[in-house]
Write a protein that holds these residues in place. Structure first.
Motif, PDB file in Angstrom:
ATOM      1  N   PRO A   1       0.804  -1.244   0.000  1.00 27.89           N
ATOM      2  CA  PRO A   1       0.000   0.000   0.000  1.00 27.89           C
ATOM      3  C   PRO A   1       0.827   1.280   0.000  1.00 27.89           C
ATOM      4  O   PRO A   1       0.417   2.277  -0.625  1.00 27.89           O
ATOM      5  CB  PRO A   1      -0.820  -0.128   1.285  1.00 27.89           C
ATOM      6  CG  PRO A   1      -0.936  -1.588   1.527  1.00 27.89           C
ATOM      7  CD  PRO A   1       0.362  -2.178   1.051  1.00 27.89           C
ATOM      8  N   VAL A   2       1.985   1.280   0.667  1.00 24.28           N
ATOM      9  CA  VAL A   2       2.760   2.519   0.737  1.00 24.28           C
ATOM     10  C   VAL A   2       3.291   2.916  -0.639  1.00 24.28           C
ATOM     11  O   VAL A   2       3.560   4.095  -0.890  1.00 24.28           O
ATOM     12  CB  VAL A   2       3.917   2.400   1.747  1.00 24.28           C
ATOM     13  CG1 VAL A   2       5.087   1.598   1.175  1.00 24.28           C
ATOM     14  CG2 VAL A   2       4.402   3.784   2.186  1.00 24.28           C
ATOM     15  N   HIS A   3       3.428   1.925  -1.535  1.00 27.62           N
ATOM     16  CA  HIS A   3       3.929   2.247  -2.867  1.00 27.62           C
ATOM     17  C   HIS A   3       2.936   3.120  -3.625  1.00 27.62           C
ATOM     18  O   HIS A   3       3.333   3.956  -4.449  1.00 27.62           O
ATOM     19  CB  HIS A   3       4.203   0.961  -3.644  1.00 27.62           C
ATOM     20  CG  HIS A   3       4.992   1.187  -4.906  1.00 27.62           C
ATOM     21  ND1 HIS A   3       6.294   1.629  -4.897  1.00 27.62           N
ATOM     22  CD2 HIS A   3       4.656   1.050  -6.219  1.00 27.62           C
ATOM     23  CE1 HIS A   3       6.736   1.748  -6.136  1.00 27.62           C
ATOM     24  NE2 HIS A   3       5.753   1.400  -6.961  1.00 27.62           N
ATOM     25  N   ARG A   4       1.649   2.959  -3.355  1.00 25.23           N
ATOM     26  CA  ARG A   4       0.644   3.816  -3.995  1.00 25.23           C
ATOM     27  C   ARG A   4       0.829   5.261  -3.566  1.00 25.23           C
ATOM     28  O   ARG A   4       0.686   6.178  -4.379  1.00 25.23           O
ATOM     29  CB  ARG A   4      -0.765   3.338  -3.646  1.00 25.23           C
ATOM     30  CG  ARG A   4      -1.126   1.972  -4.223  1.00 25.23           C
ATOM     31  CD  ARG A   4      -2.543   1.592  -3.817  1.00 25.23           C
ATOM     32  NE  ARG A   4      -3.506   2.552  -4.331  1.00 25.23           N
ATOM     33  CZ  ARG A   4      -4.050   2.482  -5.537  1.00 25.23           C
ATOM     34  NH1 ARG A   4      -3.720   1.515  -6.373  1.00 25.23           N
ATOM     35  NH2 ARG A   4      -4.928   3.390  -5.922  1.00 25.23           N
ATOM     36  N   HIS A   5       1.129   5.489  -2.294  1.00 26.51           N
ATOM     37  CA  HIS A   5       1.384   6.856  -1.831  1.00 26.51           C
ATOM     38  C   HIS A   5       2.603   7.449  -2.542  1.00 26.51           C
ATOM     39  O   HIS A   5       2.614   8.627  -2.908  1.00 26.51           O
ATOM     40  CB  HIS A   5       1.586   6.867  -0.320  1.00 26.51           C
ATOM     41  CG  HIS A   5       0.341   6.587   0.451  1.00 26.51           C
ATOM     42  ND1 HIS A   5      -0.543   7.580   0.825  1.00 26.51           N
ATOM     43  CD2 HIS A   5      -0.189   5.437   0.916  1.00 26.51           C
ATOM     44  CE1 HIS A   5      -1.559   7.042   1.488  1.00 26.51           C
ATOM     45  NE2 HIS A   5      -1.365   5.745   1.552  1.00 26.51           N
ATOM     46  N   PHE A   6       3.619   6.619  -2.707  1.00 26.34           N
ATOM     47  CA  PHE A   6       4.811   7.077  -3.415  1.00 26.34           C
ATOM     48  C   PHE A   6       4.462   7.484  -4.846  1.00 26.34           C
ATOM     49  O   PHE A   6       4.859   8.560  -5.313  1.00 26.34           O
ATOM     50  CB  PHE A   6       5.863   5.966  -3.416  1.00 26.34           C
ATOM     51  CG  PHE A   6       7.085   6.284  -4.227  1.00 26.34           C
ATOM     52  CD1 PHE A   6       8.071   7.118  -3.730  1.00 26.34           C
ATOM     53  CD2 PHE A   6       7.240   5.750  -5.497  1.00 26.34           C
ATOM     54  CE1 PHE A   6       9.201   7.419  -4.480  1.00 26.34           C
ATOM     55  CE2 PHE A   6       8.362   6.039  -6.257  1.00 26.34           C
ATOM     56  CZ  PHE A   6       9.349   6.879  -5.750  1.00 26.34           C
ATOM     57  N   LEU A   7       3.707   6.646  -5.535  1.00 28.89           N
ATOM     58  CA  LEU A   7       3.344   6.935  -6.922  1.00 28.89           C
ATOM     59  C   LEU A   7       2.456   8.173  -7.022  1.00 28.89           C
ATOM     60  O   LEU A   7       2.656   9.019  -7.893  1.00 28.89           O
ATOM     61  CB  LEU A   7       2.636   5.730  -7.543  1.00 28.89           C
ATOM     62  CG  LEU A   7       3.459   4.450  -7.694  1.00 28.89           C
ATOM     63  CD1 LEU A   7       2.616   3.351  -8.304  1.00 28.89           C
ATOM     64  CD2 LEU A   7       4.698   4.697  -8.542  1.00 28.89           C
ATOM     65  N   TRP A   8       1.472   8.278  -6.140  1.00 27.86           N
ATOM     66  CA  TRP A   8       0.595   9.456  -6.157  1.00 27.86           C
ATOM     67  C   TRP A   8       1.393  10.719  -5.852  1.00 27.86           C
ATOM     68  O   TRP A   8       1.183  11.760  -6.483  1.00 27.86           O
ATOM     69  CB  TRP A   8      -0.543   9.285  -5.142  1.00 27.86           C
ATOM     70  CG  TRP A   8      -1.712   8.535  -5.648  1.00 27.86           C
ATOM     71  CD1 TRP A   8      -1.733   7.262  -6.138  1.00 27.86           C
ATOM     72  CD2 TRP A   8      -3.065   9.004  -5.724  1.00 27.86           C
ATOM     73  NE1 TRP A   8      -3.005   6.907  -6.504  1.00 27.86           N
ATOM     74  CE2 TRP A   8      -3.842   7.953  -6.258  1.00 27.86           C
ATOM     75  CE3 TRP A   8      -3.694  10.194  -5.366  1.00 27.86           C
ATOM     76  CZ2 TRP A   8      -5.219   8.067  -6.461  1.00 27.86           C
ATOM     77  CZ3 TRP A   8      -5.059  10.309  -5.569  1.00 27.86           C
ATOM     78  CH2 TRP A   8      -5.808   9.258  -6.117  1.00 27.86           C
ATOM     79  N   GLY A   9       2.286  10.635  -4.876  1.00 25.54           N
ATOM     80  CA  GLY A   9       3.084  11.811  -4.524  1.00 25.54           C
ATOM     81  C   GLY A   9       3.935  12.292  -5.674  1.00 25.54           C
ATOM     82  O   GLY A   9       4.033  13.502  -5.938  1.00 25.54           O
ATOM     83  N   ARG A  10       4.543  11.349  -6.391  1.00 26.79           N
ATOM     84  CA  ARG A  10       5.371  11.734  -7.527  1.00 26.79           C
ATOM     85  C   ARG A  10       4.528  12.249  -8.684  1.00 26.79           C
ATOM     86  O   ARG A  10       4.935  13.157  -9.409  1.00 26.79           O
ATOM     87  CB  ARG A  10       6.227  10.549  -7.979  1.00 26.79           C
ATOM     88  CG  ARG A  10       7.317  10.137  -6.998  1.00 26.79           C
ATOM     89  CD  ARG A  10       8.152  11.321  -6.510  1.00 26.79           C
ATOM     90  NE  ARG A  10       8.679  12.141  -7.570  1.00 26.79           N
ATOM     91  CZ  ARG A  10       9.915  12.010  -8.071  1.00 26.79           C
ATOM     92  NH1 ARG A  10      10.721  11.077  -7.590  1.00 26.79           N
ATOM     93  NH2 ARG A  10      10.347  12.816  -9.017  1.00 26.79           N
ATOM     94  N   GLN A  11       3.331  11.657  -8.889  1.00 22.21           N
ATOM     95  CA  GLN A  11       2.464  12.134  -9.955  1.00 22.21           C
ATOM     96  C   GLN A  11       1.955  13.544  -9.660  1.00 22.21           C
ATOM     97  O   GLN A  11       1.888  14.398 -10.554  1.00 22.21           O
ATOM     98  CB  GLN A  11       1.279  11.192 -10.146  1.00 22.21           C
ATOM     99  CG  GLN A  11       0.440  11.495 -11.377  1.00 22.21           C
ATOM    100  CD  GLN A  11       1.228  11.315 -12.657  1.00 22.21           C
ATOM    101  OE1 GLN A  11       1.534  10.197 -13.042  1.00 22.21           O
ATOM    102  NE2 GLN A  11       1.543  12.411 -13.314  1.00 22.21           N
TER     103      GLN A  11
END
Length: 370
Positions: free
Chosen positions: A336-346
């Motif tokens: 789940p934390v990887h989704r936060h990483f991807l959203w943050g970068r997007q």
């Protein structure tokens, strides 16, 4: 200046938190892929949260988007509220508001925007649009697209009447490329016109109200007004993404042990988490100030840029920290934390790099000083 939510804003935020918490689970997010969770979107609209925008204002929307960001919920809330509800309510004609707002409130219509760029789309005298917008968020789930032309006029285009090409991105935002080849668009009101509506959205019709609304509008017209609102909204979404990433990191380091002690007892971990917390709070307070000024009809262009800069620069640091504090599992694409990483970068990419935002902010400040 008071950022304390009103009773209506607090109630909307709490309701959104409950709906997102119940329905935006890891399993449902994985099943949604890059598109919208239709059941979640329907629940939000049925609860009246999309239609509440005219009552809770942009600051209230920011509170809702924070809750969305905490769970990285797959719904087009930001785009449809900013490029649809807010844009039509503030800049549409009376006829456009009567025709478009009901469907936007109940979620049967979804508007996205070909923002922040302009100049790639051109309009002829008959309202036919030509050009390409390379990356439009939630385009594959939208019924309409708000498109600025080279003259910064705003046009509503039916997505079904344009060519939309899916764009694969790391973040699940149902993004696409919009191709217009003589596609007819509907101009949104007149440039900078308020059609007798105040900044708060109430209908008056008197000349005094029209002048007051025009005085409070962002200098430069509807395009700039929508762009400012979008920057504030997406920065608010980033605040929630960062808060969610940090909360996951805190939970993980509190139970993960190394050499017989939880990782959270290590000074290096505490310092990284503390820095991330301060960055998240900096995003939040600058967003709140910009949204509050927008709702009050005060100048807020530079404040929106400041919030955008914090969301871009600090947001990138926070999501990297959240992933780093998870250790090796933070690199797991299914975690789940990887989704936060991807959203943050997007969001960092969508808002614009820190250097770009600082350059624009510096130019505006220099103009004001001159």
């Amino acid at each position: 200046m008071d950022f304390t939510p009103t009773e209506e804003q607090a109630a909307a935020r709490d309701l959104a938190a409950r709906i997102f918490g119940d329905l935006s689970t890891h399993e449902r997010l994985a099943a949604a892929g890059t598109g919208t969770d239709a059941e979640l979107w329907k629940a939000l609209c049925a609860a009246g949260l999309t239609g509440a925008l005219e009552e809770i204002g942009l600051l209230g929307l920011v509170l809702l988007l924070e809750e969305q960001g905490r769970t990285t919920a797959q719904v087009p809330l930001a785009v449809s509220c900013v490029y649809g509800l807010l844009a039509v309510d503030r800049h549409g004609t009376k006829e456009q508001r009567a025709r478009l707002l009901p469907a936007l409130r109940d979620g049967t219509a979804v508007v996205t925007g070909a923002f922040p760029g302009h100049g790639s789309i051109r309009a002829d005298g008959a309202g036919r649009l030509s050009g390409t917008a390379g990356w439009v968020p939630w385009l594959r789930d939208a019924t309409h697209v708000l498109v600025p032309d080279a003259e910064r006029n705003l046009w509503l285009v039916r997505a079904a009447e344009a060519e939309t090409v899916p764009v694969e991105t790391t973040a699940p935002w149902a993004a696409g490329r919009l191709v217009l080849d003589g596609t007819r668009g509907e101009r949104l009101g007149d440039r900078g016109a308020t059609d007798g509506r105040s900044a708060a959205g109430s209908v008056d019709g008197t000349a005094a109200t029209e002048r007051a609304a025009a005085d409070r509008a962002v200098a430069g017209g509807a395009y700039e007004d929508v762009l400012v609102a979008a920057r504030i909204a997406f920065a608010g979404l980033q605040a929630g993404v960062c808060a969610g990433a940090l909360a996951r990191a805190v939970d993980h380091t509190s139970v993960r042990e190394q050499f017989g002690r939880p990782l959270s007892t290590r000074q290096a971990v505490q310092l990284r988490a503390a820095d991330a917390h301060m960055d998240t709070e900096a995003i939040r307070v600058t967003v709140y100030e910009a949204a509050w000024r927008f709702d009050e009809g005060l100048p807020c262009v530079t404040h929106a840029l400041t919030a955008g800069w914090w969301a871009s620069e600090a947001g990138r640091r926070v999501v990297h920290t959240g992933q780093h504090l998870h250790g090796g599992i933070g690199a797991d694409l299914e975690h789940p934390v990887h989704r936060h990483f991807l959203w943050g970068r997007q969001l960092d990419a969508y808002l614009g790099s820190g250097a770009q935002l600082l350059d624009e902010l510096g130019s505006l400040l220099a103009e004001e000083a001159a």
